[in-house]
Design a protein around this motif. Structure first.
Motif, PDB file in Angstrom:
ATOM      1  N   LYS A  17      41.664  24.334  25.401  1.00  0.00           N
ATOM      2  CA  LYS A  17      40.543  24.658  26.294  1.00  0.00           C
ATOM      3  C   LYS A  17      40.811  26.021  26.949  1.00  0.00           C
ATOM      4  N   GLY A  18      39.793  26.513  27.650  1.00  0.00           N
ATOM      5  CA  GLY A  18      39.967  27.621  28.588  1.00  0.00           C
ATOM      6  C   GLY A  18      40.594  28.877  27.996  1.00  0.00           C
ATOM      7  N   ILE A  19      41.512  29.447  28.780  1.00  0.00           N
ATOM      8  CA  ILE A  19      42.129  30.739  28.433  1.00  0.00           C
ATOM      9  C   ILE A  19      42.872  30.626  27.098  1.00  0.00           C
ATOM     10  N   LEU A  61      53.267  18.285  26.102  1.00  0.00           N
ATOM     11  CA  LEU A  61      54.455  19.029  26.536  1.00  0.00           C
ATOM     12  C   LEU A  61      55.253  18.307  27.615  1.00  0.00           C
ATOM     13  N   ALA A  62      54.686  17.240  28.163  1.00  0.00           N
ATOM     14  CA  ALA A  62      55.438  16.456  29.152  1.00  0.00           C
ATOM     15  C   ALA A  62      56.554  15.654  28.476  1.00  0.00           C
ATOM     16  N   ASP A  63      56.456  15.504  27.176  1.00  0.00           N
ATOM     17  CA  ASP A  63      57.465  14.770  26.395  1.00  0.00           C
ATOM     18  C   ASP A  63      58.413  15.809  25.774  1.00  0.00           C
ATOM     19  N   ASN A  83      51.120  29.007  28.192  1.00  0.00           N
ATOM     20  CA  ASN A  83      49.876  28.974  28.978  1.00  0.00           C
ATOM     21  C   ASN A  83      49.549  27.603  29.562  1.00  0.00           C
ATOM     22  N   ALA A  84      50.014  26.529  28.914  1.00  0.00           N
ATOM     23  CA  ALA A  84      49.601  25.182  29.351  1.00  0.00           C
ATOM     24  C   ALA A  84      50.057  24.907  30.780  1.00  0.00           C
ATOM     25  N   ALA A  85      49.173  24.338  31.572  1.00  0.00           N
ATOM     26  CA  ALA A  85      49.526  23.925  32.934  1.00  0.00           C
ATOM     27  C   ALA A  85      48.467  22.956  33.425  1.00  0.00           C
ATOM     28  N   ASN A 133      54.227  34.542  30.143  1.00  0.00           N
ATOM     29  CA  ASN A 133      54.131  33.291  30.895  1.00  0.00           C
ATOM     30  C   ASN A 133      52.885  33.370  31.777  1.00  0.00           C
ATOM     31  N   VAL A 134      52.031  32.371  31.675  1.00  0.00           N
ATOM     32  CA  VAL A 134      50.804  32.409  32.481  1.00  0.00           C
ATOM     33  C   VAL A 134      51.093  31.787  33.847  1.00  0.00           C
ATOM     34  N   SER A 135      51.127  32.654  34.843  1.00  0.00           N
ATOM     35  CA  SER A 135      51.349  32.232  36.220  1.00  0.00           C
ATOM     36  C   SER A 135      50.007  32.241  36.942  1.00  0.00           C
ATOM     37  N   PRO A 179      46.566  35.531  37.378  1.00  0.00           N
ATOM     38  CA  PRO A 179      45.112  35.641  37.603  1.00  0.00           C
ATOM     39  C   PRO A 179      44.665  35.000  38.918  1.00  0.00           C
ATOM     40  N   THR A 180      43.576  35.514  39.443  1.00  0.00           N
ATOM     41  CA  THR A 180      42.848  34.817  40.509  1.00  0.00           C
ATOM     42  C   THR A 180      42.091  33.651  39.863  1.00  0.00           C
ATOM     43  N   VAL A 181      41.141  33.079  40.543  1.00  0.00           N
ATOM     44  CA  VAL A 181      40.345  31.990  39.958  1.00  0.00           C
ATOM     45  C   VAL A 181      39.678  32.483  38.677  1.00  0.00           C
ATOM     46  N   ASP A 185      37.581  25.136  33.006  1.00  0.00           N
ATOM     47  CA  ASP A 185      37.564  23.769  33.567  1.00  0.00           C
ATOM     48  C   ASP A 185      38.494  23.688  34.769  1.00  0.00           C
ATOM     49  N   MET A 186      39.700  24.278  34.617  1.00  0.00           N
ATOM     50  CA  MET A 186      40.657  24.220  35.725  1.00  0.00           C
ATOM     51  C   MET A 186      40.117  24.966  36.949  1.00  0.00           C
ATOM     52  N   GLY A 187      39.546  26.131  36.716  1.00  0.00           N
ATOM     53  CA  GLY A 187      38.992  26.926  37.819  1.00  0.00           C
ATOM     54  C   GLY A 187      37.923  26.146  38.576  1.00  0.00           C
TER      55      GLY A 187
HETATM   56  P1  NAP Z   1      42.309  24.505  31.330  1.00  0.00           P
HETATM   57  O1  NAP Z   1      40.930  24.955  31.020  1.00  0.00           O
HETATM   58  O2  NAP Z   1      42.521  23.268  32.134  1.00  0.00           O
HETATM   59  O3  NAP Z   1      43.141  24.416  29.964  1.00  0.00           O
HETATM   60  C1  NAP Z   1      44.496  24.054  29.995  1.00  0.00           C
HETATM   61  C2  NAP Z   1      44.947  23.681  28.603  1.00  0.00           C
HETATM   62  O4  NAP Z   1      46.325  23.281  28.683  1.00  0.00           O
HETATM   63  C3  NAP Z   1      44.176  22.484  28.053  1.00  0.00           C
HETATM   64  O5  NAP Z   1      43.920  22.657  26.693  1.00  0.00           O
HETATM   65  C4  NAP Z   1      45.152  21.337  28.286  1.00  0.00           C
HETATM   66  O6  NAP Z   1      44.991  20.251  27.401  1.00  0.00           O
HETATM   67  C5  NAP Z   1      46.476  22.031  28.031  1.00  0.00           C
HETATM   68  N1  NAP Z   1      47.556  21.222  28.587  1.00  0.00           N
HETATM   69  C6  NAP Z   1      47.700  20.764  29.850  1.00  0.00           C
HETATM   70  N2  NAP Z   1      48.742  19.949  29.930  1.00  0.00           N
HETATM   71  C7  NAP Z   1      49.290  19.877  28.689  1.00  0.00           C
HETATM   72  C8  NAP Z   1      50.369  19.165  28.127  1.00  0.00           C
HETATM   73  N3  NAP Z   1      51.111  18.323  28.863  1.00  0.00           N
HETATM   74  N4  NAP Z   1      50.656  19.326  26.815  1.00  0.00           N
HETATM   75  C9  NAP Z   1      49.915  20.148  26.052  1.00  0.00           C
HETATM   76  N5  NAP Z   1      48.842  20.826  26.522  1.00  0.00           N
HETATM   77  C10 NAP Z   1      48.539  20.690  27.820  1.00  0.00           C
HETATM   78  O7  NAP Z   1      43.109  25.637  32.143  1.00  0.00           O
HETATM   79  P2  NAP Z   1      42.928  27.234  32.169  1.00  0.00           P
HETATM   80  O8  NAP Z   1      42.100  27.563  33.347  1.00  0.00           O
HETATM   81  O9  NAP Z   1      42.589  27.763  30.821  1.00  0.00           O
HETATM   82  O10 NAP Z   1      44.426  27.617  32.559  1.00  0.00           O
HETATM   83  C11 NAP Z   1      45.335  28.200  31.642  1.00  0.00           C
HETATM   84  C12 NAP Z   1      46.484  28.799  32.440  1.00  0.00           C
HETATM   85  O11 NAP Z   1      45.979  29.728  33.406  1.00  0.00           O
HETATM   86  C13 NAP Z   1      47.287  27.770  33.243  1.00  0.00           C
HETATM   87  O12 NAP Z   1      48.645  28.115  33.211  1.00  0.00           O
HETATM   88  C14 NAP Z   1      46.753  27.937  34.652  1.00  0.00           C
HETATM   89  O13 NAP Z   1      47.664  27.515  35.630  1.00  0.00           O
HETATM   90  C15 NAP Z   1      46.513  29.433  34.678  1.00  0.00           C
HETATM   91  N6  NAP Z   1      45.561  29.874  35.697  1.00  0.00           N
HETATM   92  C16 NAP Z   1      44.309  29.352  35.731  1.00  0.00           C
HETATM   93  C17 NAP Z   1      43.439  29.784  36.732  1.00  0.00           C
HETATM   94  C18 NAP Z   1      42.041  29.236  36.834  1.00  0.00           C
HETATM   95  O14 NAP Z   1      41.415  29.429  37.902  1.00  0.00           O
HETATM   96  N7  NAP Z   1      41.487  28.630  35.807  1.00  0.00           N
HETATM   97  C19 NAP Z   1      43.855  30.759  37.670  1.00  0.00           C
HETATM   98  C20 NAP Z   1      45.151  31.261  37.583  1.00  0.00           C
HETATM   99  C21 NAP Z   1      46.000  30.818  36.594  1.00  0.00           C
HETATM  100  P3  NAP Z   1      44.268  18.890  27.919  1.00  0.00           P
HETATM  101  O15 NAP Z   1      42.910  19.280  28.373  1.00  0.00           O
HETATM  102  O16 NAP Z   1      44.279  18.069  26.709  1.00  0.00           O
HETATM  103  O17 NAP Z   1      45.135  18.374  29.041  1.00  0.00           O
END
Ligand code: NAP
Length: 247
Positions: A17-19, A61-63, A83-85, A133-135, A179-181, A185-187
């Motif tokens: 998903k996402g980024i 990745l938790a495993d 990137n995953a978080a 590393n995505v922080s 990144p900022t927001v 989906d996470m944002g």
């Molecule tokens: P996202 O839309 O929630 O996508 C995160 C992806 O990581 C999903 O595909 C998710 O899979 C996967 N993931 C999470 N836990 C996992 C696991 N245990 N094993 C394998 N895959 C896993 O998030 P995003 O906004 O793209 O964020 C990407 C990165 O940017 C993250 O590091 C986040 O902290 C950082 N970031 C985001 C924002 C923001 O506002 N969005 C701002 C600053 C930094 P599932 O859906 O299957 O769990």
């Protein structure tokens, strides 16, 4: 800037998903043989359908044992994006042990063990490489209800600096992005309510949250030789938000 990764092999975690998803597709467009690792199988199936050249890797990745097996199965990797978080938002007084352990397991521990395997391979092959590393901007400031998330991202910045020290002599560059927001989906989890989002947007000098492409383009730059002298940096992608907060 013309960025090409022909002949390179890339791994993106959290690519369902996402980024991560858009980044993985862009890496394929730029010529990299790309491995997209994520947790939800249906996301990987639809990604493969959209982008048949991509290799999908289904892993939680938790495993840690599954992580090690899955990452090793990708073979030699030149470009890694950790990137995953997850973001679980709670007031400080309601943080539980479960939230703490789950967040650190995925956001920090997994990033270390993925990078260890990839970096060892780069060192053995003496090819060098680039790791991003995505922080988050959340690593550098306090944000209400984000205690554990902020702490995981602060850890990532520090891990990035240490990795750059130890891996630099092996021509492996390691950088973080903050990144900022971002509109993903996470944002949306933390920032879809205008009561919260509007004040945050107001302290961003450029006046908007980031789009996924704003983040993807910076990651591509850091992966590429255009940033050949950049390592150990934690680079805000925040429209000036951190500069404004620090006034
Ligand atoms: P996202 O839309 O929630 O996508 C995160 C992806 O990581 C999903 O595909 C998710 O899979 C996967 N993931 C999470 N836990 C996992 C696991 N245990 N094993 C394998 N895959 C896993 O998030 P995003 O906004 O793209 O964020 C990407 C990165 O940017 C993250 O590091 C986040 O902290 C950082 N970031 C985001 C924002 C923001 O506002 N969005 C701002 C600053 C930094 P599932 O859906 O299957 O769990």
């Amino acid at each position: 800037m013309n960025i090409r990764f022909d002949g390179k092999r890339a791994l993106v975690t959290g690519a369902g998903k996402g980024i991560g998803r858009d980044l993985a597709k862009k890496l394929v467009e730029c010529g990299a043989e790309t491995y997209a690792l994520s947790r939800t199988k249906s996301d990987l199936d639809s990604l493969k359908q959209e982008c048949p050249l991509i290799h999908v890797v289904h892993c939680d990745l938790a495993d840690t044992a599954a992580l090690k097996e899955s990452v090793k199965s990708c073979g030699a990797i030149d470009l890694l994006v950790n990137n995953a978080a997850i973001a679980i938002l709670e007031p400080f007084l309601e943080v539980t042990e479960e939230i703490f352990d789950k967040s650190f397991a995925i956001n920090v521990k997994a990033q270390i063990f993925v990078a260890q395997i990839i970096a060892k391979g780069m060192m053995e092959r003496k090819t060098g490489g680039s790791i991003v590393n995505v922080s988050s901007q959340a690593s550098m400031v306090g944000i209400e209800n984000h205690t554990v998330y902020c702490a995981t991202k602060a850890a990532i910045d520090q891990i990035t600096r240490n990795m750059s020290l130890e891996l630099g002599p092996h021509k492996i560059r390691v950088n973080a992005i903050n990144p900022t927001v971002v509109n993903t989906d996470m944002g949306k989890v933390g920032w879809s309510d205008p009561v919260k989002a509007d004040p945050m947007r107001r302290i961003i000098p450029l006046g908007r949250f980031a789009e996924v492409e704003d983040v993807v383009s910076v990651i591509l730059f850091l992966l590429s030789d255009h940033s050949a002298m950049v390592t150990g940096s934690c680079l805000p992608i925040d429209g000036g938000c951190l500069a404004s907060l620090s006034v």
